[in-house]
Design an enzyme around this catalytic site. Structure first.
Site, PDB file in Angstrom:
ATOM      1  N   SER A 171      28.271  43.283  39.214  1.00 23.30           N
ATOM      2  CA  SER A 171      27.160  43.615  38.320  1.00 23.30           C
ATOM      3  C   SER A 171      27.143  42.578  37.199  1.00 23.30           C
ATOM      4  O   SER A 171      27.069  41.383  37.481  1.00 23.30           O
ATOM      5  CB  SER A 171      27.313  45.044  37.788  1.00 23.30           C
ATOM      6  N   THR A 172      27.264  42.997  35.946  1.00 25.45           N
ATOM      7  CA  THR A 172      27.163  42.076  34.817  1.00 25.45           C
ATOM      8  C   THR A 172      28.184  40.940  34.920  1.00 25.45           C
ATOM      9  O   THR A 172      29.374  41.184  35.063  1.00 25.45           O
ATOM     10  CB  THR A 172      27.399  42.835  33.499  1.00 25.45           C
ATOM     11  N   HIS A 198      23.977  43.932  41.522  1.00 21.85           N
ATOM     12  CA  HIS A 198      22.967  44.778  40.885  1.00 21.85           C
ATOM     13  C   HIS A 198      21.841  43.913  40.332  1.00 21.85           C
ATOM     14  O   HIS A 198      22.002  43.247  39.318  1.00 21.85           O
ATOM     15  CB  HIS A 198      23.591  45.609  39.761  1.00 21.85           C
ATOM     16  N   MET A 291      29.642  46.274  34.793  1.00 19.82           N
ATOM     17  CA  MET A 291      29.702  47.556  34.097  1.00 19.82           C
ATOM     18  C   MET A 291      29.849  48.692  35.106  1.00 19.82           C
ATOM     19  O   MET A 291      29.397  48.597  36.234  1.00 19.82           O
ATOM     20  CB  MET A 291      28.422  47.798  33.302  1.00 19.82           C
ATOM     21  N   ASP A 294      30.791  51.450  40.066  1.00 19.72           N
ATOM     22  CA  ASP A 294      30.266  51.279  41.422  1.00 19.72           C
ATOM     23  C   ASP A 294      31.242  50.458  42.262  1.00 19.72           C
ATOM     24  O   ASP A 294      31.713  49.404  41.841  1.00 19.72           O
ATOM     25  CB  ASP A 294      28.902  50.585  41.372  1.00 19.72           C
TER      26      ASP A 294
END
Length: 359
Positions: A171-172, A198, A291, A294
């Site tokens: 993600s991030t 993401h 973040m 997941d």
């Protein structure tokens, strides 16, 4: 004790957008808008002068665009930057490049949302990402900017059904790390690689195209019915989930709709859980910066079915959330800095091949 306020510089060529964003941010008592800029030149000048904790930066602007301003900010006064982007194709390509240049994350402008969203939902995402970016710090930004990719010509390899399946979830902070990892992997690797990052629709397509430019492997945005092949990379499309199904001796991609999982779609857990059911012993999961949690439950199921788990370490993770969730469950076989993941991934894939799926 009152928490220290996050000082934000808002940069956009639209006065209306600047006002709307500033009003949203100032709802939160922990955020202070310290300045506004209407173009890239002002953005660089005010970043140097005000030393904000976070810069919210529009990508398409007059005089000096967001990419040029980002590069100058990172060279003169490295600061966490979040890109403010629309869903236009030009914006999506520039946003992917901005993530490689050092931006922490991006957020879609309200008018560019693919589905109607309430102002409260927009505000929640914006405030959350601002606070996460502020927590990253300048040291992690410099680590992020150190990621370099190698442009490589594609080698002609025999297209064989996947021997093993590798899933990379992030993600991030994920795009430049994924870029780095895929640029270093031998295209003859006896594994198909699935990437779940993401991102919203259109951005995943631009991301896949960018990866295909820098990696010796063949990279594409996944489509329903794709057959998994060795040395091929399949990027989960934004706004959908990617699952795997067996078909004879092969594995195929299924692109499915469904509710968000952990608030995201695509979700790493959805992909991992499908693989655990049909190819557990032949699978490897690599959980990178991001973040939330997941990927953790998917890795847990994968581990029970004989899969191998690699988690990025805290030092090189821009946001140590997703890999930490895996480590906290005690299921990570390896905890590694991103720089050595390509080498170790190739080693584990070969070991699984030699040992019939078990390592």
């Amino acid at each position: 004790m009152q928490k220290k306020q996050v000082r934000v510089l808002v940069v956009d060529d639209s006065r209306l957008v600047r006002r709307m964003v500033s009003d949203i941010l100032m709802r939160d008592p922990c955020i202070e808008v310290v300045g506004e800029a209407s173009d890239g030149n002002e953005a660089v000048e005010l970043t140097n002068k005000l030393k904000p904790d976070v810069v919210l930066l529009d990508i398409i602007m007059p005089k000096k665009d967001g990419l040029s301003a980002l590069r100058e900010i990172m060279s003169k006064c490295p600061t966490p930057v979040i890109i403010f982007s629309s869903l236009a194709k030009k914006d999506s390509l520039a946003t992917i490049e901005a993530l490689e240049e050092g931006a922490i994350d991006f957020i879609l402008k309200p008018g560019a949302m693919p589905t109607p969203s309430s102002l409260d939902e927009i505000a929640h995402e914006l405030i959350t990402k601002i606070k996460v970016a502020a927590s990253v710090g300048r040291t992690k930004i410099m680590v992020k900017r150190a990621v370099q990719s190698i442009r490589s010509s594609k080698k002609l390899i025999e297209e064989l059904p996947a021997n093993t399946i590798t899933v990379i979830g992030a993600s991030t902070g994920g795009p430049p790390i994924i870029n780095y990892i895929l640029s270093k992997i031998d295209p003859s690797i006896p594994s198909a690689i699935l990437v779940v990052q993401h991102m919203p629709p259109l951005f995943t397509k631009a991301f896949a195209e960018r990866l295909n430019e820098v990696s010796p492997l063949k990279v594409k945005e996944a489509e329903d019915g794709d057959i998994l092949l060795n040395g091929h990379v399949y990027v989960a499309p934004g706004g959908k989930h990617m699952v795997i199904q067996p078909k004879g001796s092969r594995f195929i991609v299924r692109i499915v709709d469904g509710p968000r999982v952990h608030g995201v779609k695509p979700a790493v857990d959805v992909t991992l859980m499908s693989i655990a059911k049909c190819a557990g012993p032949r699978s490897i999961a690599v959980i990178l910066t991001g973040m939330g949690t997941d990927g953790a439950q998917g890795c847990l199921l994968l581990k029970k079915q004989g899969g191998f788990i690699i988690a990025q370490d805290s030092r090189t993770s821009v946001v140590y959330g997703m890999p930490k969730a895996v480590v906290d469950l005690g299921i990570a076989d390896l905890i590694l800095p991103y720089q050595v993941i390509p080498r170790e991934l190739e080693r584990i894939v070969k070991l699984k091949l030699l040992q019939g799926g078990c390592v």
